[in-house]
Design a protein around this motif. Structure first.
Motif, PDB file in Angstrom:
ATOM      1  N   PHE A 123       0.810  -1.210   0.000  1.00  0.00           N
ATOM      2  CA  PHE A 123       0.000   0.000   0.000  1.00  0.00           C
ATOM      3  C   PHE A 123       0.843   1.260   0.000  1.00  0.00           C
ATOM      4  N   LEU A 124       0.301   2.225  -0.703  1.00  0.00           N
ATOM      5  CA  LEU A 124       0.962   3.515  -0.924  1.00  0.00           C
ATOM      6  C   LEU A 124       0.126   4.610  -0.305  1.00  0.00           C
ATOM      7  N   THR A 125       0.783   5.529   0.414  1.00  0.00           N
ATOM      8  CA  THR A 125       0.060   6.721   0.858  1.00  0.00           C
ATOM      9  C   THR A 125       0.699   7.902   0.139  1.00  0.00           C
ATOM     10  N   THR A 126      -0.157   8.691  -0.525  1.00  0.00           N
ATOM     11  CA  THR A 126       0.382   9.830  -1.281  1.00  0.00           C
ATOM     12  C   THR A 126      -0.496  11.051  -1.055  1.00  0.00           C
ATOM     13  N   ASP A 127      -0.110  12.160  -1.649  1.00  0.00           N
ATOM     14  CA  ASP A 127      -0.969  13.347  -1.588  1.00  0.00           C
ATOM     15  C   ASP A 127      -2.148  13.119  -2.531  1.00  0.00           C
ATOM     16  N   PRO A 128      -3.237  13.847  -2.347  1.00  0.00           N
ATOM     17  CA  PRO A 128      -4.491  13.518  -3.055  1.00  0.00           C
ATOM     18  C   PRO A 128      -4.426  13.685  -4.575  1.00  0.00           C
ATOM     19  N   ASN A 129      -3.373  14.298  -5.102  1.00  0.00           N
ATOM     20  CA  ASN A 129      -3.390  14.597  -6.524  1.00  0.00           C
ATOM     21  C   ASN A 129      -3.052  13.438  -7.437  1.00  0.00           C
ATOM     22  N   HIS A 130      -2.444  12.419  -6.907  1.00  0.00           N
ATOM     23  CA  HIS A 130      -2.004  11.333  -7.779  1.00  0.00           C
ATOM     24  C   HIS A 130      -3.164  10.506  -8.301  1.00  0.00           C
ATOM     25  N   ASN A 131      -3.132  10.219  -9.609  1.00  0.00           N
ATOM     26  CA  ASN A 131      -4.203   9.411 -10.173  1.00  0.00           C
ATOM     27  C   ASN A 131      -3.775   8.037 -10.620  1.00  0.00           C
ATOM     28  N   ASN A 132      -2.513   7.860 -10.777  1.00  0.00           N
ATOM     29  CA  ASN A 132      -2.056   6.608 -11.392  1.00  0.00           C
ATOM     30  C   ASN A 132      -1.517   5.620 -10.375  1.00  0.00           C
ATOM     31  N   LEU A 133      -2.085   5.626  -9.169  1.00  0.00           N
ATOM     32  CA  LEU A 133      -1.540   4.752  -8.134  1.00  0.00           C
ATOM     33  C   LEU A 133      -1.661   3.280  -8.501  1.00  0.00           C
TER      34      LEU A 133
END
Lengths: 212, 122
Positions: B66-76
């Motif tokens: 699992f990845l936690t990123t800022d809300p802008n990423h779309n290609n997770l």
């Protein structure tokens, strides 16, 4: 029906009756990597020291090398066999490398210090592609397996030598390259020095005319 | 938890903290798949909040990335798939890695860094 001589001439009954493959088929790198990983783990469970692990891998490669020599010579269909040192080295770093890895070896060099030592280097050996050696295992190089193959080929071609794989750090590169050090036995060098004597045609006299 | 890494500069938590968070998430994942009214549903795949986004990918064997990123990423999705590929290559094909143990493979670290450096520079 048991596989016997009857297979010949009719449809092949067993593996022995079928002709040798042309060698064009490729094997998946992933499949090989998993198998090789198992081989390394198998050897590791049977040794206690890192150096012994390299020896075991070399031994595993040796038997492959012996058979590979025969196979490559058969496929090349050359009628001459290599008798000179340089030509056998070119054979290994070119033809044999091509069969195993699909490319020629990166470099082939002669050592400047010892005249019985030669080096084949490979920037990123295929067998090591997915292997990360833990720090506490030092300079272990699983290409010892490939070193064993080279040794098997050389021994089969009557050029006894000791072949070892070494990890050589390269300046400016994150990952080290691999060098295969080939140290030939003294009898090979001695043989190289003796000039080849041409066959004297007068030995093959015909006996018909003179006997009367 | 066999591997944890930050690819941006954020304050690092102690290892125990990460272990605790990971096991909490693991349990929540299992609970959520039972909570669902539909039969045979997977666990939490995406969690969206104001300040971050969390995406989880479960392999057929039960390993979760699992990845936690800022809300802008779309290609997770794609990213997680690439991470899985790197895992299959540089961890599973490594003869010196034992399953279930913490991952200590140089090539794995190296390729992950490259992947996220490329991602972060976008």
């Amino acid at each position: 029906t048991p596989p016997t001589m009857e297979g010949r001439g009719k449809t092949p009954r067993s593996v022995i009756d079928r002709p040798l493959s042309k060698g064009k088929a490729e094997v998946s790198l992933s499949a090989f990597s998993f198998l090789f990983s198992e081989l390394v783990q198998y050897c590791q469970s049977r040794v206690e020291l890192t150096q012994e692990l390299e020896r075991k891998l070399e031994d595993a490669g040796y038997t492959v090398g012996q058979r590979l020599l025969e196979l490559v010579c058969y496929r090349e269909k050359t009628s001459r066999r290599e008798t000179k040192l340089l030509s056998i080295l070119h054979f290994v770093s070119g033809n044999v490398w091509k069969v195993i890895f699909g490319k020629n070896a990166d470099t082939l060099e002669r050592s400047t210090e010892n005249e019985d030592e030669y080096m084949i280097t490979e920037r990123e050996p295929l067998v090591n592609r997915f292997i990360s050696v833990p720090r506490d295992m030092g300079q272990l190089n699983c290409s010892a397996y490939v070193a064993g193959i080279v040794k098997g080929v050389l021994h089969g071609a009557e050029f006894p030598a000791r072949v070892t794989a070494h990890t050589i750090p390269v300046e400016g590169q994150r990952f080290p390259r691999t060098t295969f050090l080939i140290k030939f036995a003294p009898e090979v060098l001695q043989r190289e020095r003796v000039p080849v004597q041409s066959i004297n045609p007068s030995i093959h006299q015909s006996h018909n005319a003179e006997d009367f | 938890l066999v591997f944890q890494q930050d690819y941006v500069s954020i304050p690092k938590l102690p290892m125990n903290e990460y272990l605790r968070l990971a096991s909490t998430f693991h349990s929540m994942y299992a609970i959520s798949s039972n909570l669902s009214p539909m039969p045979a549903s997977s666990g939490i795949e995406v969690l969206e909040a104001d300040s971050f986004k969390l995406q989880c990918f479960q392999t057929p064997t039960g390993t979760k990335f699992f990845l936690t990123t800022d809300p802008n990423h779309n290609n997770l999705d794609e990213l997680l798939r690439k991470v899985y590929e790197l895992y299959a290559d540089y961890v599973l094909k490594n003869p010196f890695y034992e399953l279930e143990m913490p991952i200590r493979c140089e090539l794995w670290d190296y390729h992950l860094e490259r992947l996220f450096a490329a991602e972060n520079s976008k």
